[in-house]
Design an enzyme around this catalytic site. Structure first.
Site, mmCIF file in Angstrom:
data_model
loop_
_atom_site.group_PDB
_atom_site.id
_atom_site.type_symbol
_atom_site.label_atom_id
_atom_site.label_comp_id
_atom_site.label_asym_id
_atom_site.label_seq_id
_atom_site.Cartn_x
_atom_site.Cartn_y
_atom_site.Cartn_z
ATOM 1 N N LYS A 146 5.478 7.668 2.276
ATOM 2 C CA LYS A 146 4.123 8.018 2.705
ATOM 3 C C LYS A 146 4.070 9.529 2.919
ATOM 4 C CE LYS A 146 2.061 5.787 5.914
ATOM 5 N NZ LYS A 146 1.739 5.078 7.182
ATOM 6 N N LEU A 173 1.946 4.503 -5.701
ATOM 7 C CA LEU A 173 1.589 3.108 -5.413
ATOM 8 C C LEU A 173 0.148 2.970 -4.959
ATOM 9 C CD1 LEU A 173 4.780 2.009 -3.433
ATOM 10 C CD2 LEU A 173 4.198 1.413 -5.785
ATOM 11 N N GLY A 174 -0.378 3.990 -4.295
ATOM 12 C CA GLY A 174 -1.734 3.916 -3.770
ATOM 13 C C GLY A 174 -1.979 5.074 -2.832
ATOM 14 N N ASP A 190 -5.216 -1.384 14.434
ATOM 15 C CA ASP A 190 -5.748 -1.330 13.065
ATOM 16 C C ASP A 190 -5.131 -2.426 12.201
ATOM 17 O OD1 ASP A 190 -7.474 -0.323 11.158
ATOM 18 O OD2 ASP A 190 -5.987 1.048 10.327
ATOM 19 N N GLY A 250 -5.639 6.505 4.392
ATOM 20 C CA GLY A 250 -6.053 7.569 5.290
ATOM 21 C C GLY A 250 -4.949 8.567 5.553
ATOM 22 N N PHE A 251 -3.705 8.127 5.485
ATOM 23 C CA PHE A 251 -2.557 9.005 5.715
ATOM 24 C C PHE A 251 -2.354 9.959 4.547
ATOM 25 C CE2 PHE A 251 1.846 10.187 5.652
ATOM 26 C CZ PHE A 251 2.259 10.233 6.972
ATOM 27 N N GLY A 252 -2.517 9.456 3.352
ATOM 28 C CA GLY A 252 -2.260 10.222 2.145
ATOM 29 C C GLY A 252 -1.743 9.285 1.072
ATOM 30 N N VAL A 263 0.979 7.228 -1.317
ATOM 31 C CA VAL A 263 2.218 6.469 -1.135
ATOM 32 C C VAL A 263 2.907 6.367 -2.491
ATOM 33 C CG1 VAL A 263 3.258 4.302 -0.358
ATOM 34 C CG2 VAL A 263 1.171 5.160 0.738
#
Length: 842
Positions: A548, A526-527, A645, A530-532, A534
């Protein structure tokens, strides 16, 4: 003669004015708009009034000693007068009537006494309690009083309830809105069926109830007391069921208000600060919501780390799978119904309880609690019992018995009453440990259980340790990119397994997630943020999920992963994204969320082809939804949370365009009354960070308010705040310049259907946005004020001061890039991306 007539006219006018300045209207007198009568002690006033800036005129009663206009009763609620030509006078039958004009023949409101009142001395008198009474001052006989017809306010000494002799039912009805006193959608009244309790309805939906009367208070209102402030009188007889709240100190000015959102609030006037102070409200927490845990369930918030819903003794969840996801709406069913009524039952005791809905209970006030138990045992349909008045002056008395399913039970820390549920002997032993062989046998059983549990824990520890050692030497499947988490993984796994055992956060196997995402194929991506990355996945049962996956190069590390797991598993709100579980296996760290088909807000407001789909009602719904979600984080959840955030890409949209706040990796938990903190590590996204946070590392609930203000302006304009306008201004600075010139309407998104909005409402939202982005944190409103302002039109908003960060800045961004989850791959539009930003000092 001319002089005499002039003198007579002046004297007559003076006398009329004097009469209307005291506390009554005589039968031969009338009132025009502008005339006011006061109670004898000048505590209350009666006359015509308007609300806010509206020109509509109403007739009512208000506090005369309070500087803030506070209406406590309204006559012509649904029939306002359009100008100041209103008139009040007695009809020929003796009713006090309100007419739309001096020459009006049909009243728009009347006291509506059916019988003709022949007393010539009839007056309408306003008492110091705020009660307008139609009476004969000679005999003292009363024909009508406003206390018998409450609106949205309950005053001290006002009787609340019903009397069968005169057929009067005194109940409260909310206003439509703060600017409209018409009959609203929320009602509050004493229930006529079963054993007395007070019920709040939103429309036809039961919203909240007080619980039954215990002899001293309502069982569901633990804060209620009659010792210090109130003198409470409760009547429960064949002819009347009512309650009256008197005040012990006549100088105390207090009122109870039913507002249009479905909240009952009690206020006291603070003369020093000249404002109303709210000191109690309901419903206030999730366990207050009616039937929150379904049939035969009960709600318990005394253990903050566990799911608040449990099944009553002798019952089990109807759909255990739903309970694993903290959804108890289906309720519980009896575990072994066939074993009841066979002579082998007892009663499990549930302490400190608001007993279930008493509308359908059987009541006997003439037997003791022990006799009540025997009666329930003899009746196979009886499933539970409790005392009627457990706090009466002569001890517990009366008997309530339940037959069938039980609704809306909850427990408290130190209030409530004992509640007894019918269960078989085996269930009773499990519930309270009472066997049939005495205390010695119970002691031995407890010791044996402790030994067994300790052995099991040792075996489990050894098993987990061995499994982890094996996992460290096991290579991950070739389809997964390796990560680098070997130091903290044992601690994380222990914490997640503990949450899984408590039912807080299910653990998914890696093979399940891999199958759901087709081995994390590009087609399912999906995209990225910053986490990684998805990914979209579909479980075997058809449920769509969003995964995620923490990458080894992620800007977020283990601390952020643990923080999000810790927070999101404890939060439940319509406007927060819902976590379904997590996966920590073979060096993989993943969070599994509900899948939201409309992706993130930035995909809509920053892309023309999608922005055109957002008319004003949808945009306003998104703004209000985000505000309610932030308010829950700041004030209404069990934890006080600052998100840190908030941005368009962290607002996800479901298929009904309901916004859900996501990404809690950077959030901070505060305890008690703490509302601010400091950090040396500034995290967030350029354009959304407040000045005190970006410059000094100082964050608070007002930091989130600032971010929300930016979001409002972006949603209205369809433009990014981080872009440059007029060479050196960002979006906030650009709009502020137009606002000062009175030209802010020019920035309203031209792709939005002009027929879908009123310009004044959009301008009000821009105004609120500027209040949120003011440079000083102390000048910004809190989110409860923001939610109130967004929900009410007829209010005066304060003038905003100069906003912060109105000049566009170049920024040095680390890990800020994102491919996003929009098909165009537009930078900055992401699913749950987090940007770590180093801000250059001024």
């Amino acid at each position: 003669m001319k002089i005499f007539f002039i003198f007579f006219f002046v004297l007559f006018s003076f006398l009329v004015h004097s009469c209307l300045s005291n506390n009554m209207i005589m039968r031969t007198q009338s009132m025009r708009d502008g005339d006011v009568i006061f109670s004898q002690g000048k505590r209350f006033a009666f006359g015509f009034f308007s609300l806010g800036t509206s020109k509509l005129r109403y007739v009512g009663i208000w506090y005369a000693q309070v500087s803030e206009q506070t209406i406590v009763w309204v006559a012509n609620r649904d029939h306002p007068i359009n100008d100041t030509s209103g008139h009040i006078k007695f009809s020929s039958r003796g009713n006090l009537c309100v007419y739309g004009s001096v020459n009006g023949t049909e009243p728009i409101w009347s006291t509506d006494v059916l019988d003709t009142i022949s007393e010539p001395a009839l007056v309408a008198k306003l008492s110091d309690l705020g009660n307008l009474v139609l009476l004969d001052p000679v005999t003292g006989k009363s024909f009508w009083e406003s206390f018998n017809h409450p609106t949205n306010t309950l005053l001290p000494f006002m009787k609340f309830g019903y009397t069968r002799q005169d057929g009067v039912d005194r109940f409260m009805t909310s206003w439509r809105s703060p600017g409209d006193p018409g009959f609203g959608n929320v009602t509050f009244r004493i229930e006529r069926r079963g054993f007395p309790q007070m019920m709040m309805y939103k429309g036809t939906t039961l919203w909240w109830r007080t619980g039954s009367w215990t002899g001293q208070r309502w069982s569901g209102v633990p804060e209620m007391t009659n010792k210090f402030i109130f003198n409470i009188s409760f009547v429960n007889s064949p002819d009347e069921v009512s309650i009256t709240y008197g005040v012990l100190n006549p100088l105390v000015i207090t009122r109870m208000v039913l507002n249009e959102t479905g909240t009952l609030q009690r206020f006291t006037w603070n003369g020093k600060d000249k404002k109303w102070i709210g000191f109690w409200s309901a419903p206030e927490e999730k366990c207050d919501s009616y039937n929150h845990c379904g049939l035969n369930g009960y709600c318990d918030t005394t253990s903050p780390d566990k799911f608040e819903c449990s099944c009553l003794p002798g019952h089990e969840p109807k759909t255990p799978q739903a309970w694993n996801f903290r959804d108890a709406s289906d309720g519980c069913k009896r575990s072994n119904a066939a074993s009841l009524c066979n002579g082998r039952e007892g009663f499990a005791k549930l302490k400190r309880v608001k007993v279930p809905n008493t509308s359908g209970v059987s009541v006997d006030m003439n037997i003791t609690l022990k006799e009540c138990e025997k009666r329930c045992l003899r009746n196979c349909s009886c499933v539970a019992y409790a005392s009627a008045y457990h706090e009466s002056e002569d001890g517990a008395k009366g008997c309530l018995t339940w037959h069938g399913d039980m609704l809306d039970t909850r427990t408290y820390w130190s209030a409530g009453q004992d509640f007894y549920l019918r269960v078989d002997k085996a269930e009773l032993a499990r519930w309270n440990g009472s066997g049939s062989s005495g205390k010695r046998r119970l002691f031995l059983i407890l010791i044996s259980m402790i030994v067994v549990v300790m052995l099991l824990m040792i075996m489990l520890f050894c098993f987990i340790r061995k499994r982890r050692q094996a996992n460290r030497h096991k290579k991950p499947p070739s389809t997964f990119a390796p990560s680098s988490f070997d130091i903290e993984e044992p601690f994380v796994l222990e914490e997640l397994e503990d949450k899984s055992r408590k039912g807080e956060l299910p653990l998914f196997e890696l093979s399940t997630i891999a199958a759901a995402t087709n081995n994390f194929s590009f087609q399912h991506k999906l995209g990225a943020g910053g986490f990684g990355a998805v990914y979209k996945g579909v479980l075997e049962n058809g449920m769509e999920i969003a995964v995620k996956r923490l990458s080894k190069n992620s800007g977020q590390g283990m601390e952020e992963f643990k923080n999000e797991v810790k927070l999101i598993s404890k939060l439940q709100h319509r406007n927060l994204v819902r976590i379904l579980g997590c996966c920590v296996e073979s060096e993989e760290k993943m969070l599994i969320y509900e899948y939201l088909p409309n992706k993130s807000l930035d995909c809509f407001i920053f892309r023309e082809e999608h922005r055109a789909e957002l008319d004003w009602p949808k945009r306003m719904g998104i703004i209000r939804g985000i505000a309610r979600g932030i308010l829950y984080l700041h004030q209404d959840s069990r934890l006080r949370i600052i998100h840190r955030d908030l941005k368009a890409s962290n607002i996800l949209l479901d298929n009904e365009m309901i916004p859900k706040i996501a990404d809690f990796g950077m959030a901070r938990i505060f305890g008690g009354n703490q509302i601010e903190g400091s950090t040396n590590r500034v995290v967030g996204t350029y354009g959304y960070m407040s000045p005190e946070y970006a410059m000094d590392g100082h964050f608070s609930i007002k930091s989130d308010v600032y971010s929300f203000g930016v979001l409002i302006l972006e949603i209205i304009t369809g433009k990014k705040n981080s872009a440059i306008y007029n060479e050196n201004s960002n979006l906030v600075g650009h709009i502020w310049g137009l606002w000062q010139k009175g030209e802010a309407r020019e920035i309203i998104d031209t792709l939005m259907d002009a027929e879908s909005y009123e310009e004044s409402e959009v301008m009000k939202c821009i105004h609120i946005g500027f209040l949120c982005v003011q440079e000083r944190a102390s000048d910004r409103p809190d989110m409860s004020s923001v939610v109130f302002m967004l929900g009410h039109n007829a209010i005066d908003l304060p003038s905003p001061k100069h906003p912060a960060f109105t000049v566009g800045r170049k920024r040095n961004v680390k890990n800020g890039g994102s491919s996003g989850n929009c098909p165009s791959g537009e930078t900055g539009s992401s699913v749950n991306d987090v940007t770590l930003t180093d801000v250059q000092g001024r």
